[in-house]
Design a protein around this motif. Sequence first.
Motif, PDB file in Angstrom:
ATOM      1  N   PHE A  59      37.188  47.694  31.042  1.00  0.00           N
ATOM      2  CA  PHE A  59      37.740  46.884  32.120  1.00  0.00           C
ATOM      3  C   PHE A  59      38.428  47.736  33.181  1.00  0.00           C
ATOM      4  O   PHE A  59      38.881  48.839  32.907  1.00  0.00           O
ATOM      5  CB  PHE A  59      38.773  45.900  31.561  1.00  0.00           C
ATOM      6  CG  PHE A  59      38.185  44.818  30.708  1.00  0.00           C
ATOM      7  CD1 PHE A  59      37.787  43.616  31.272  1.00  0.00           C
ATOM      8  CD2 PHE A  59      38.026  45.010  29.351  1.00  0.00           C
ATOM      9  CE1 PHE A  59      37.238  42.618  30.484  1.00  0.00           C
ATOM     10  CE2 PHE A  59      37.478  44.014  28.548  1.00  0.00           C
ATOM     11  CZ  PHE A  59      37.078  42.814  29.119  1.00  0.00           C
TER      12      PHE A  59
ATOM     13  N   PHE B 225      30.808  41.833  36.812  1.00  0.00           N
ATOM     14  CA  PHE B 225      30.924  42.039  35.376  1.00  0.00           C
ATOM     15  C   PHE B 225      29.626  42.654  34.855  1.00  0.00           C
ATOM     16  O   PHE B 225      28.621  42.702  35.565  1.00  0.00           O
ATOM     17  CB  PHE B 225      31.204  40.710  34.668  1.00  0.00           C
ATOM     18  CG  PHE B 225      32.596  40.183  34.901  1.00  0.00           C
ATOM     19  CD1 PHE B 225      33.691  40.752  34.272  1.00  0.00           C
ATOM     20  CD2 PHE B 225      32.803  39.104  35.761  1.00  0.00           C
ATOM     21  CE1 PHE B 225      34.978  40.269  34.482  1.00  0.00           C
ATOM     22  CE2 PHE B 225      34.083  38.603  35.973  1.00  0.00           C
ATOM     23  CZ  PHE B 225      35.175  39.198  35.332  1.00  0.00           C
TER      24      PHE B 225
ATOM     25  N   VAL C 128      33.015  39.354  40.171  1.00  0.00           N
ATOM     26  CA  VAL C 128      34.434  39.269  39.826  1.00  0.00           C
ATOM     27  C   VAL C 128      35.154  38.664  41.027  1.00  0.00           C
ATOM     28  O   VAL C 128      35.131  39.226  42.124  1.00  0.00           O
ATOM     29  CB  VAL C 128      35.027  40.653  39.504  1.00  0.00           C
ATOM     30  CG1 VAL C 128      36.479  40.508  39.042  1.00  0.00           C
ATOM     31  CG2 VAL C 128      34.203  41.370  38.443  1.00  0.00           C
TER      32      VAL C 128
ATOM     33  N   SER D 147      38.479  34.894  38.397  1.00  0.00           N
ATOM     34  CA  SER D 147      38.263  35.685  37.181  1.00  0.00           C
ATOM     35  C   SER D 147      39.585  36.220  36.641  1.00  0.00           C
ATOM     36  O   SER D 147      39.775  36.318  35.421  1.00  0.00           O
ATOM     37  CB  SER D 147      37.317  36.856  37.459  1.00  0.00           C
ATOM     38  OG  SER D 147      36.114  36.444  38.053  1.00  0.00           O
TER      39      SER D 147
ATOM     40  N   PRO E  75      34.970  37.236  32.516  1.00  0.00           N
ATOM     41  CA  PRO E  75      33.844  36.474  33.069  1.00  0.00           C
ATOM     42  C   PRO E  75      33.825  35.040  32.537  1.00  0.00           C
ATOM     43  O   PRO E  75      34.437  34.738  31.505  1.00  0.00           O
ATOM     44  CB  PRO E  75      32.632  37.259  32.554  1.00  0.00           C
ATOM     45  CG  PRO E  75      33.097  37.845  31.256  1.00  0.00           C
ATOM     46  CD  PRO E  75      34.551  38.189  31.470  1.00  0.00           C
TER      47      PRO E  75
ATOM     48  N   GLY F  26      32.891  43.347  30.228  1.00  0.00           N
ATOM     49  CA  GLY F  26      33.955  43.718  31.141  1.00  0.00           C
ATOM     50  C   GLY F  26      33.459  43.983  32.539  1.00  0.00           C
ATOM     51  O   GLY F  26      32.349  43.589  32.919  1.00  0.00           O
ATOM     52  N   ASN F  27      34.279  44.678  33.325  1.00  0.00           N
ATOM     53  CA  ASN F  27      33.918  45.055  34.689  1.00  0.00           C
ATOM     54  C   ASN F  27      34.203  46.526  34.947  1.00  0.00           C
ATOM     55  O   ASN F  27      34.250  46.969  36.085  1.00  0.00           O
ATOM     56  CB  ASN F  27      34.707  44.209  35.700  1.00  0.00           C
ATOM     57  CG  ASN F  27      36.196  44.530  35.678  1.00  0.00           C
ATOM     58  OD1 ASN F  27      36.768  44.769  34.607  1.00  0.00           O
ATOM     59  ND2 ASN F  27      36.837  44.553  36.833  1.00  0.00           N
TER      60      ASN F  27
ATOM     61  N   GLN G 144      30.065  49.766  29.554  1.00  0.00           N
ATOM     62  CA  GLN G 144      29.763  48.461  28.991  1.00  0.00           C
ATOM     63  C   GLN G 144      29.497  48.575  27.493  1.00  0.00           C
ATOM     64  O   GLN G 144      29.102  49.628  26.984  1.00  0.00           O
ATOM     65  CB  GLN G 144      28.594  47.791  29.711  1.00  0.00           C
ATOM     66  CG  GLN G 144      27.252  48.461  29.576  1.00  0.00           C
ATOM     67  CD  GLN G 144      26.200  47.771  30.424  1.00  0.00           C
ATOM     68  OE1 GLN G 144      25.852  48.218  31.523  1.00  0.00           O
ATOM     69  NE2 GLN G 144      25.649  46.677  29.919  1.00  0.00           N
TER      70      GLN G 144
END
Length: 544
Positions: free
Chosen positions: A71, A110, A116, A120, A199, A215-216, A220
């Motif tokens: 994140f 995301f 996002v 969010s 998300p 996540g963002n 990932q």
Amino acid sequence: MRGATSAKWVAGAAIIALGVTACGGGGSKGSGSAAVDANGVYSYQSSEPQHPLQPANAMEVGGGRIVKNLFRGLTDYDPATGKLRNQMAEKIETTDSQHYKITIKTGWTFHDGTPVTASSFVDSWNWSANTKNNQVNSNWFSDIAGYTDVHPEKGKGDPTTDKMSGLKAIDDKTIQIDLVAPVSYFPYKLGYTAFSPLPKVFFTDPKKYGEAPIGNGPYQFVSWEHNKAVTLKTYANYKGEDKPKNGGIVFKNYTQAEAAYKELTSDTLDVLDQVDPTDLPKYKADLGDRAVDQPMGGITSIAFAMYSPDWKAPEKAKVRQGLSMAIDRDTITKTVLQGSRQPADSWVAPGVAGYKQGACGEACTYNPAKAKQLIAEGHGVPNNKVTILYNADGGHKEWVDAVCNSIRQATGVECTGDPKPDFKTARDLIDGHKVTSIMRSAWQQDYPLNANFLRDIYGTGASANDSVYSSPEFDKFSQAADKATSVDQTVALYQQAEGVLAKDMPSIPLWYYKTNAGWSNNVQNVKYDSFGDPVFTQVEVKKK
């Protein structure tokens, strides 16, 4: 980072952090200039996460470092300087430190490709704050107006709503935050992982999401083999300025720090988070210019079970002070810990805004005669025996034994270590308030301010308050500090709160940390930040 995208409780003997200034040395030497495999994946020493991988559910390093890489929030901290910087926030505006308008950057997505937006963040924070969702970091949202409506005090019923009144998404780019009272350092707190966005898919099945998070951030999720490893890969569409120079990370679990070091020296582990006490004397010779020895801003203490009848009585403050004075910090840090620690004289680490030298007073000075006197004046240690609970997988046995020997020799009080097999087991006992004597307590901060070492550990009801310590006087200074309209006023008032700890002694500060770590021959450009973490995104994997 129980500290720094999350102050977390720390698993190992040598890991903690967040300084305000850059850490010198160690990280840049030996970086090398070999050909780089941009898709190369490297391994990192880790431990089994205590909770599902949800942003507000990580208060220990095993899960915290993983969440930190999955994140990115509104702000974070520059790895070279430790200073606050914007990530997803385009600008943060306030005129009174109580009402904040935040504009977020566009174009971020995301890992499932969805955008996002301001919602969010708002939806994430409302869900995370709600007491029904049982997030360990839910109290990080307590500054926001309407928090008590979604998170009523224990025993005062269920939430009356699922939305905090002080939190609104004005449009896709704008968040309005109204706090209960001014908090001059609120933008610092926004760097904590609990304030990450989530998300829409998260809310359909939060439990499932915690096993396979979306996540963002720069990495990932790929897989989680419980008690073995968590694997992440680089997110190609990441919009942050800290784009990865590698293809991913494998967070390998180790139950023994010595095993991790052995694998590092044989190049089967790539990046170490700590050198175990046994190998500290020789790791610099073993690793050469791949060895790291640099200061950090973390602290190790031992905390009393203040909820236990044995420690509740007011006169037991003298006993706690006496036990502190029975510990020969200078000798233990120089011998058992091989000079890798600095004796503590405060509950706040040096280099942190608000550190006050000598805040602990004479209680942190070795004095066997005074130690005996104070213990006698406090009517003695119950049953003339204390135990120190710790996790056996973190390389703590040696120093715990040394602390106990010092207490025993100085005062005649029997002291023994109480090892638990791993960090999760120890934390579960501590979180369940099942410790009856003393527990190991190591803190890696979340933001570079004394508030994080004080309010978040010793404030009444604070989520990291393992001792269940409660002092109206401490809370009075803490609350006044939080309402101050300048950071300077906040710092000064928290220094007064720290003075209350010196009287009550709910925990014993032992020593401050350094980063003692290193890396394998498979990687280069490994630098450790002011949190004591490697700068994960900048590690380069050499071509084979």
